[in-house]
Design a protein around this motif. Structure first.
Motif, short mmCIF file in Angstrom:
data_model
loop_
_atom_site.label_atom_id
_atom_site.label_comp_id
_atom_site.label_asym_id
_atom_site.label_seq_id
_atom_site.Cartn_x
_atom_site.Cartn_y
_atom_site.Cartn_z
N GLU A 53 0.82 -1.21 0.00
CA GLU A 53 0.00 0.00 0.00
C GLU A 53 0.85 1.26 0.00
N ASN A 54 2.14 1.13 0.34
CA ASN A 54 3.06 2.27 0.32
C ASN A 54 3.65 2.51 -1.08
N GLY A 55 3.26 1.70 -2.07
CA GLY A 55 3.74 1.88 -3.44
C GLY A 55 4.86 0.94 -3.84
N ASP A 56 5.48 0.26 -2.87
CA ASP A 56 6.54 -0.69 -3.21
C ASP A 56 5.95 -1.89 -3.95
N VAL A 57 6.69 -2.37 -4.95
CA VAL A 57 6.30 -3.55 -5.72
C VAL A 57 7.52 -4.46 -5.77
N TRP A 58 7.33 -5.76 -5.56
CA TRP A 58 8.46 -6.68 -5.55
C TRP A 58 7.98 -8.10 -5.82
N VAL A 59 8.98 -8.97 -6.08
CA VAL A 59 8.77 -10.40 -6.29
C VAL A 59 9.64 -11.14 -5.29
N VAL A 60 9.09 -12.22 -4.72
CA VAL A 60 9.85 -13.05 -3.79
C VAL A 60 9.30 -14.47 -3.85
N ALA A 61 10.12 -15.46 -3.49
CA ALA A 61 9.70 -16.86 -3.46
C ALA A 61 9.45 -17.31 -2.02
N GLU A 62 8.59 -18.32 -1.88
CA GLU A 62 8.36 -18.94 -0.57
C GLU A 62 7.93 -20.38 -0.77
N LYS A 63 7.87 -21.13 0.32
CA LYS A 63 7.46 -22.54 0.32
C LYS A 63 8.26 -23.35 -0.70
N ILE A 64 9.57 -23.21 -0.64
CA ILE A 64 10.45 -23.89 -1.60
C ILE A 64 10.66 -25.34 -1.21
#
Length: 175
Positions: A53-64
């Motif tokens: 909601e602060n405008g940051d956009v990113w990609v990350v992985a989980e549950k590998i």
């Protein structure tokens, strides 16, 4: 959205709102998360496309789930997506295996090194997806010490391109 890229099968599986730390290390930000299930190379994981909601956009992985001793590092490696005029861009930093179960992020690599995990030339692969590959200086007129780092410039709100960039630079080198 379902697609394949470099041997990975990517399938959109859900959407939720979470409190997360952003790629810029801001804590407890309400975040709109699109979840993609990724399978390939005897591994599976969730790939998250996140909009805070602060405008940051990113990609990350989980549950590998993987036999790789290194791949767990991807859960801590976020790829920021930045705005530039009416477009967005992401830096092509690469995770590199270091010790038995450790990696480090390389920020300045030649294009040949960045492309060694790709079946096709990087410019061709990302051009076909609608992105332009170049240095930060070429793409976003960067003038500081980072200007020679490679990045992708793509249409705003595009999801597929940063997901593919993450797979190629943060996941493939750790397999």
């Amino acid at each position: 959205m379902d697609f394949e890229f470099e041997g990975f099968v990517i399938r959109e599986v859900g959407h939720e709102n979470r409190k997360m730390q952003t790629s810029k290390k801001v804590n407890n930000v309400s975040t709109d998360v699109t979840i993609f299930k990724v399978k390939g190379f005897d591994l599976s994981f969730d790939l998250l496309y996140c909009r805070g909601e602060n405008g940051d956009v990113w990609v990350v992985a989980e549950k590998i789930v993987s036999l790789s001793k290194h791949l767990h590092r991807a859960q801590r490696t976020r790829m920021s997506i930045e705005n530039y005029k009416e477009k967005q861009y992401c830096r092509l930093w690469q995770e590199v295996k270091k010790d038995e179960d450790w990696s480090r992020t390389k920020k300045s690599l030649p294009l040949s090194e960045l492309g060694k995990y790709s079946k096709n030339p990087l410019r061709q692969s990302f051009s076909e997806l609608g992105a332009k590959l170049g240095t930060l200086e070429e793409l976003v007129s960067e003038t500081n010490q980072n200007r020679k780092q490679y990045a992708l410039l793509f249409p705003a709100q595009e999801v597929k391109i940063p997901l593919c960039a993450y797979l190629l630079t943060r996941i493939s080198p750790l397999i």
